[in-house]
Scaffold this motif. Structure first.
Motif, PDB file in Angstrom:
ATOM      1  N   GLN A  20      -7.875  19.915  69.840  1.00 40.49           N
ATOM      2  CA  GLN A  20      -8.294  20.044  71.234  1.00 40.49           C
ATOM      3  C   GLN A  20      -7.470  19.152  72.154  1.00 40.49           C
ATOM      4  N   ASN A  21      -7.036  18.011  71.660  1.00 36.71           N
ATOM      5  CA  ASN A  21      -6.268  17.071  72.477  1.00 36.71           C
ATOM      6  C   ASN A  21      -4.773  17.369  72.479  1.00 36.71           C
ATOM      7  N   LEU A  22      -4.345  18.363  71.705  1.00 34.47           N
ATOM      8  CA  LEU A  22      -2.920  18.675  71.607  1.00 34.47           C
ATOM      9  C   LEU A  22      -2.536  20.003  72.230  1.00 34.47           C
ATOM     10  N   ILE A  23      -3.341  21.049  72.016  1.00 36.53           N
ATOM     11  CA  ILE A  23      -2.896  22.412  72.311  1.00 36.53           C
ATOM     12  C   ILE A  23      -3.469  22.916  73.632  1.00 36.53           C
ATOM     13  N   LEU A  43       3.033  22.240  73.281  1.00 35.60           N
ATOM     14  CA  LEU A  43       4.129  22.083  74.227  1.00 35.60           C
ATOM     15  C   LEU A  43       4.890  20.788  73.999  1.00 35.60           C
ATOM     16  N   THR A  44       6.078  20.725  74.582  1.00 36.25           N
ATOM     17  CA  THR A  44       6.771  19.457  74.709  1.00 36.25           C
ATOM     18  C   THR A  44       6.092  18.650  75.820  1.00 36.25           C
ATOM     19  N   PRO A  45       6.334  17.336  75.893  1.00 35.87           N
ATOM     20  CA  PRO A  45       5.787  16.574  77.018  1.00 35.87           C
ATOM     21  C   PRO A  45       6.259  17.092  78.367  1.00 35.87           C
ATOM     22  N   GLN A  46       7.390  17.808  78.389  1.00 35.71           N
ATOM     23  CA  GLN A  46       7.908  18.396  79.637  1.00 35.71           C
ATOM     24  C   GLN A  46       7.309  19.763  79.920  1.00 35.71           C
ATOM     25  N   PHE A  89      -6.986  25.378  82.013  1.00 30.09           N
ATOM     26  CA  PHE A  89      -6.630  24.419  83.056  1.00 30.09           C
ATOM     27  C   PHE A  89      -7.767  23.454  83.385  1.00 30.09           C
ATOM     28  N   ASP A  90      -8.935  23.677  82.771  1.00 29.70           N
ATOM     29  CA  ASP A  90     -10.100  22.861  83.110  1.00 29.70           C
ATOM     30  C   ASP A  90     -10.632  22.063  81.927  1.00 29.70           C
ATOM     31  N   LYS A  91      -9.876  21.984  80.826  1.00 35.20           N
ATOM     32  CA  LYS A  91     -10.434  21.317  79.645  1.00 35.20           C
ATOM     33  C   LYS A  91     -10.034  19.850  79.557  1.00 35.20           C
ATOM     34  N   GLY A  92      -9.118  19.394  80.384  1.00 33.61           N
ATOM     35  CA  GLY A  92      -8.628  18.033  80.264  1.00 33.61           C
ATOM     36  C   GLY A  92      -7.242  18.007  79.656  1.00 33.61           C
ATOM     37  N   PHE A 105      -3.842  17.806  77.410  1.00 35.14           N
ATOM     38  CA  PHE A 105      -3.155  18.258  76.211  1.00 35.14           C
ATOM     39  C   PHE A 105      -1.685  17.926  76.424  1.00 35.14           C
ATOM     40  N   VAL A 106      -0.886  18.007  75.404  1.00 34.45           N
ATOM     41  CA  VAL A 106       0.525  17.665  75.533  1.00 34.45           C
ATOM     42  C   VAL A 106       1.183  18.599  76.547  1.00 34.45           C
ATOM     43  N   GLY A 107       1.854  18.037  77.549  1.00 34.40           N
ATOM     44  CA  GLY A 107       2.517  18.831  78.578  1.00 34.40           C
ATOM     45  C   GLY A 107       1.614  19.302  79.694  1.00 34.40           C
ATOM     46  N   GLN A 108       0.357  18.875  79.689  1.00 35.54           N
ATOM     47  CA  GLN A 108      -0.637  19.401  80.637  1.00 35.54           C
ATOM     48  C   GLN A 108      -0.277  19.128  82.093  1.00 35.54           C
ATOM     49  N   GLU A 109       0.271  17.963  82.381  1.00 40.59           N
ATOM     50  CA  GLU A 109       0.549  17.603  83.778  1.00 40.59           C
ATOM     51  C   GLU A 109       1.542  18.573  84.413  1.00 40.59           C
TER      52      GLU A 109
END
Length: 301
Positions: free
Chosen positions: A27-30, A48-51, A198-201, A203-207
């Motif tokens: 959940q914290n990654l994908i 995702l990548t951090p980018q 977009f509403d779960k908090g 994940f990698v690359g979320q920003e």
């Protein structure tokens, strides 16, 4: 009694993530939200990548014991297992390649309940991307058989039949329609096909992905294209007049998918400039389920 058509997808394979921390870990990654999957469904998602670019795209299926199966392109499966193992740190999870235990099938015009009865040890579920794609079956290899034939009671199709269904539904897949590591989720319509929450908090690359969503800055999209004649091979450049506008992805006769710059296609359409791939004139189509549209060319109304 079962009926319908099934295709064994030899280019797809499975990893399993299990252990008491499996859900929290994923959940914290994908990109997708596992809270919306339930125990009998599945989701479409990515790591995702951090980018913010797609490293791995997959379907996520709960196993019923707190773990998950991740279905992805077989060639990238070892790297997915390695990357998830890298992220696990002290999490109580096990990440393993289980492609030698299951065969992956796509099926359509088939009854899920009948298939679950016929194959009680299989995972049978709706493809989470579009209803027209039908069902997914993960069959233990003993039930699937050693060849590429369909399971008992189902007519056999071909992988070309399956890809034609994807084209008709405008559902892209790597590596056919985009290169892993080179596309944002918006580029390949993952935001429109239930693959990004977009509403779960976090994940990698979320920003990065959230910024693209809120600012509406996605310029590239996978769309459908068609021609009067058979389209050229996947990878052929799509041209808007003399300007490169993208590339063909999956091709099924005179129809295909293409990852394109929407603005360049829109400018060509407004000016009456031909859009081509090789020597074939293309008619571009935004799928009817999409919320995005052609941008208004500069100077337009």
């Amino acid at each position: 009694m079962t009926s319908g058509t099934a295709v064994r997808l030899g280019g797809r394979a499975l990893a399993r993530v299990s252990g008491e921390d499996a859900r929290h870990f994923l959940q914290n990654l994908i990109t997708c939200d596992l809270d919306h999957v339930g125990d009998t469904g599945a989701s479409h998602g990515a790591l995702l990548t951090p980018q913010g670019k797609i490293l791995f795209a997959f379907l996520v299926r709960p196993t019923g014991d707190g773990g998950y199966l991740l279905e992805t392109d077989a060639a990238s499966l070892p790297d997915l297992v390695k990357r998830l193992t890298f992220y696990k740190l002290r999490a109580k999870v096990t990440v393993e390649d289980v492609s030698s235990s299951f065969a992956v099938f796509a099926a359509w015009d088939a009854d899920a309940g009948a298939l679950r009865t016929a194959f009680p040890d299989a995972h049978v579920f709706d493809d989470p991307r579009r209803a027209e794609l039908g069902l997914r079956l993960y069959l233990p290899l003993g039930d699937a058989g050693d060849d590429a034939s369909a399971p008992a009671g189902l007519a056999g199709g071909t992988e070309a039949d399956w890809h034609a269904r994807r084209v008709a539904s405008c559902v892209p897949e790597a590596p056919f329609d985009y290169a892993l590591g080179d596309a944002f989720p918006h580029d390949v319509d993952m935001d429109e096909l239930g693959g990004v929450a977009f509403d779960k908090g976090c994940f990698v690359g979320q920003e990065v992905v959230s910024r693209m969503q809120h600012r509406g800055t996605a310029r590239r999209r996978v769309i459908q294209v068609s021609g009067a004649d058979a389209l050229p091979a996947s990878g052929t450049d799509v041209m808007a007049g003399d300007k490169p506008a993208g590339q063909l992805g999956t091709v099924a006769g005179a129809r295909g998918l293409a990852l394109v710059r929407l603005d360049r296609i829109a400018q060509a359409r407004a000016a009456g400039t031909p859009v081509t791939a090789g020597d074939v004139a293309l008619e571009p189509h935004i799928p009817d389920w999409a919320s995005f549209d052609w941008p208004v060319p500069a100077g337009g109304d």
